[in-house]
Design a protein around this motif. Structure first.
Motif, PDB file in Angstrom:
ATOM      1  N   ARG A 317      34.588  34.121  33.130  1.00  0.00           N
ATOM      2  CA  ARG A 317      33.377  34.482  33.511  1.00  0.00           C
ATOM      3  C   ARG A 317      32.944  35.690  32.748  1.00  0.00           C
ATOM      4  O   ARG A 317      31.587  35.730  32.435  1.00  0.00           O
ATOM      5  CB  ARG A 317      33.495  34.575  35.077  1.00  0.00           C
ATOM      6  CG  ARG A 317      33.544  33.411  35.871  1.00  0.00           C
ATOM      7  CD  ARG A 317      33.560  33.753  37.328  1.00  0.00           C
ATOM      8  NE  ARG A 317      34.612  34.602  37.835  1.00  0.00           N
ATOM      9  CZ  ARG A 317      35.727  33.835  38.286  1.00  0.00           C
ATOM     10  NH1 ARG A 317      35.798  32.576  38.426  1.00  0.00           N
ATOM     11  NH2 ARG A 317      36.908  34.544  38.780  1.00  0.00           N
ATOM     12  N   GLU A 318      33.726  36.596  32.353  1.00  0.00           N
ATOM     13  CA  GLU A 318      33.257  37.753  31.950  1.00  0.00           C
ATOM     14  C   GLU A 318      33.008  37.503  30.330  1.00  0.00           C
ATOM     15  O   GLU A 318      32.026  37.722  29.691  1.00  0.00           O
ATOM     16  CB  GLU A 318      34.173  38.939  32.007  1.00  0.00           C
ATOM     17  CG  GLU A 318      34.524  39.311  33.374  1.00  0.00           C
ATOM     18  CD  GLU A 318      33.270  39.782  33.937  1.00  0.00           C
ATOM     19  OE1 GLU A 318      32.371  40.506  33.030  1.00  0.00           O
ATOM     20  OE2 GLU A 318      32.923  39.927  35.110  1.00  0.00           O
ATOM     21  N   GLU A 380      32.129  47.559  28.747  1.00  0.00           N
ATOM     22  CA  GLU A 380      32.817  47.971  29.972  1.00  0.00           C
ATOM     23  C   GLU A 380      33.631  46.649  30.792  1.00  0.00           C
ATOM     24  O   GLU A 380      34.465  46.616  31.150  1.00  0.00           O
ATOM     25  CB  GLU A 380      31.499  48.192  31.104  1.00  0.00           C
ATOM     26  CG  GLU A 380      30.690  49.419  30.804  1.00  0.00           C
ATOM     27  CD  GLU A 380      29.690  49.842  31.468  1.00  0.00           C
ATOM     28  OE1 GLU A 380      29.297  49.359  32.148  1.00  0.00           O
ATOM     29  OE2 GLU A 380      29.087  51.003  31.469  1.00  0.00           O
ATOM     30  N   ARG A 381      33.014  45.603  30.371  1.00  0.00           N
ATOM     31  CA  ARG A 381      33.623  44.115  30.864  1.00  0.00           C
ATOM     32  C   ARG A 381      35.052  44.035  30.443  1.00  0.00           C
ATOM     33  O   ARG A 381      35.986  43.695  30.815  1.00  0.00           O
ATOM     34  CB  ARG A 381      32.637  43.084  30.453  1.00  0.00           C
ATOM     35  CG  ARG A 381      31.211  43.107  31.364  1.00  0.00           C
ATOM     36  CD  ARG A 381      30.617  41.554  30.996  1.00  0.00           C
ATOM     37  NE  ARG A 381      29.263  41.676  31.642  1.00  0.00           N
ATOM     38  CZ  ARG A 381      29.049  41.285  32.668  1.00  0.00           C
ATOM     39  NH1 ARG A 381      29.925  40.699  33.233  1.00  0.00           N
ATOM     40  NH2 ARG A 381      27.725  41.142  33.030  1.00  0.00           N
ATOM     41  N   LEU A 385      39.055  44.357  31.884  1.00  0.00           N
ATOM     42  CA  LEU A 385      39.815  43.500  31.821  1.00  0.00           C
ATOM     43  C   LEU A 385      40.911  43.803  30.938  1.00  0.00           C
ATOM     44  O   LEU A 385      42.009  42.928  30.613  1.00  0.00           O
ATOM     45  CB  LEU A 385      39.348  42.296  31.375  1.00  0.00           C
ATOM     46  CG  LEU A 385      38.310  41.432  32.054  1.00  0.00           C
ATOM     47  CD1 LEU A 385      37.458  40.308  31.232  1.00  0.00           C
ATOM     48  CD2 LEU A 385      38.921  41.030  33.521  1.00  0.00           C
ATOM     49  N   GLY A 386      41.105  45.229  30.547  1.00  0.00           N
ATOM     50  CA  GLY A 386      42.207  45.522  29.720  1.00  0.00           C
ATOM     51  C   GLY A 386      42.036  45.020  28.101  1.00  0.00           C
ATOM     52  O   GLY A 386      42.974  45.375  27.384  1.00  0.00           O
ATOM     53  N   GLU A 403      38.320  41.102  22.254  1.00  0.00           N
ATOM     54  CA  GLU A 403      39.693  40.577  22.409  1.00  0.00           C
ATOM     55  C   GLU A 403      39.940  40.904  23.801  1.00  0.00           C
ATOM     56  O   GLU A 403      39.917  42.119  24.281  1.00  0.00           O
ATOM     57  CB  GLU A 403      40.473  41.207  21.521  1.00  0.00           C
ATOM     58  CG  GLU A 403      40.530  40.890  20.079  1.00  0.00           C
ATOM     59  CD  GLU A 403      41.547  41.533  19.061  1.00  0.00           C
ATOM     60  OE1 GLU A 403      42.458  41.980  19.940  1.00  0.00           O
ATOM     61  OE2 GLU A 403      41.567  41.509  17.914  1.00  0.00           O
ATOM     62  N   LEU A 404      40.484  39.689  24.720  1.00  0.00           N
ATOM     63  CA  LEU A 404      40.761  39.976  26.002  1.00  0.00           C
ATOM     64  C   LEU A 404      42.200  39.307  26.173  1.00  0.00           C
ATOM     65  O   LEU A 404      42.497  38.143  25.682  1.00  0.00           O
ATOM     66  CB  LEU A 404      39.741  39.188  26.891  1.00  0.00           C
ATOM     67  CG  LEU A 404      38.354  39.593  26.510  1.00  0.00           C
ATOM     68  CD1 LEU A 404      37.340  38.722  27.586  1.00  0.00           C
ATOM     69  CD2 LEU A 404      38.005  40.886  27.262  1.00  0.00           C
TER      70      LEU A 404
END
Length: 406
Positions: A317-318, A380-381, A385-386, A403-404
């Motif tokens: 979603r992010e 910020e998003r 999420l790290g 990169e998530l």
């Protein structure tokens, strides 16, 4: 100076605090009526009346709800006004929660003892000074009297009427001072514990995060829709082709409808606190974003590797919102240019890259540059999420790389 001395006479809080202190004398007076009695008590009897109820008061402090009752009374009597209500914005610093630890019970016990002893002392002072005022009034009427520990009023005459307000004024000033001291003590002894302060801080942090989340959602949704509408309208006006104008209007209609759906999702989450976050669009709906950008005249080269259904819900979603913001920025600042989108689902990470040519008037920026509100929201998003998000110039292009972790 006289105005400062007379000010407590006109303040309602003076009398509510006075009453709050006088109520605290009920327990010692009831106990004193049993022993040693209230018929002409000596100073030693008053000492017993002050000491004997202590075990009962300390035992009452062990009951958790006593702290809540004392907190509510202190709010209403020591801090009168709209801010006295529990949960109000102007919190006076008095807890209304039951005692949850031995530290809370200990502080409640100290408060009860202080309230009882201060109430007893103020009661004695009140009785004495009011009796003195009556004695002056009697002397003015021709009936002299005596008030312990003051000397006898041997004379009579109207001049004593001038002294009648003096004990009353002194009493009000003493009551105002005692009330102010008890208010300060209440904040220390009935104030929230460390655990309650941490809980309140966590709640405030959650509220701020939720508000920031909603603000980002509205910014991304409305910003994307309005940008596409502006680009479409401008392209239709420039083209001057009825067929192209019809297509542009159709694209604007579809974009507006999609934006209204997203807006309904956001407002539904805002209205219903238990609404699941899954109501928001996810990355598997990225085709809709790419189609809307293509309808604005942009040439989209999309490359998707890996299974999008492997991406966890929050990350998906992010990432959808990040892609939406990247496309919006590209259309807003560069116009309908060629945009290259790369989405890669790897074993442990999700990589998202959006690249578009920089316009000729673009300001110089380093690889980590870009401080707009939208890009700040993307960072910020990613941080929450790290992950990591970078935006800036890459040769002749503008690159947003995210990169998530999965």
């Amino acid at each position: 100076m006289p105005g400062l001395l007379l000010q407590p006479l006109t303040r309602a809080v003076t009398y509510t605090r006075w009453l709050h202190l006088l109520v605290g004398v009920i327990v010692p007076l009831v106990c004193g009526a049993v022993f040693p009695g209230l018929s002409d008590p000596s100073p030693y009897d008053w000492l017993l009346i002050a000491v004997l109820p202590l075990p009962l008061v300390l035992a009452a402090a062990l009951v958790p709800s006593i702290r809540r009752a004392e907190g509510l009374q202190a709010r209403l009597m020591l801090f009168p006004g709209p801010h006295a209500r529990a949960g109000s914005d102007e919190d006076p610093g008095i807890s209304t929660a039951p005692a949850a630890s031995w530290s809370d019970r200990a502080r409640t016990g100290v408060w009860l003892v202080l309230r009882m002893e201060a109430g007893l002392a103020l009661t004695l002072v009140t009785n004495t000074l009011l009796a003195l005022a009556l004695a002056f009034a009697g002397a003015a009427a021709g009936e002299p009297g005596r008030v312990f520990p003051f000397p006898c009023s041997t004379g009579t005459g109207w001049a004593y009427a001038l002294l009648v307000p003096v004990p009353v004024l002194v009493l009000v000033l003493i009551a105002a001072g005692a009330g102010a001291l008890m208010t300060r003590a209440a904040r220390r002894l009935l104030g929230p514990s460390v655990k309650e302060r941490l809980a309140a801080l966590e709640k405030r942090t959650d509220d701020l995060l939720e508000r920031n989340q909603i603000a980002r959602e509205l910014h991304d949704t409305l910003g994307h829709a309005l940008t596409l509408a502006v680009v479409q309208a401008g392209a239709a006006r420039t083209a001057g082709d009825p067929e192209f104008t019809d297509r542009a209007l159709e694209a604007i209609e579809e974009t507006g409808r999609a934006a209204l759906e997203d807006l309904d999702r956001v407002l539904l989450v805002l209205r219903e606190s238990g609404r699941p976050a899954a109501a928001r669009p996810a990355l598997d709906e990225a085709a809709r974003l790419l189609d809307s950008a293509r309808s604005s005249g942009a040439r989209i080269d999309a490359e998707v590797t890996g299974a999008l259904d492997r991406v966890p819900g929050p990350v998906s979603r992010e990432a959808y919102r990040m892609l939406q913001e990247a496309l919006t920025n590209a259309l807003r600042h560069a116009g309908p240019v060629r945009i290259r989108v790369r989405i890669a689902v790897e074993s442990a990470r999700l990589r998202l890259e959006v690249r578009n040519p920089l316009p000729a008037t673009a300001p110089a920026a380093g690889p980590g540059g870009g401080g707009g509100r939208g890009l700040r929201g993307v960072r910020e998003r990613a941080t929450l999420l790290g992950g990591e998000a970078r935006a800036g110039r890459d040769g002749g292009d503008w690159l947003l790389a995210v990169e998530l972790p999965l």
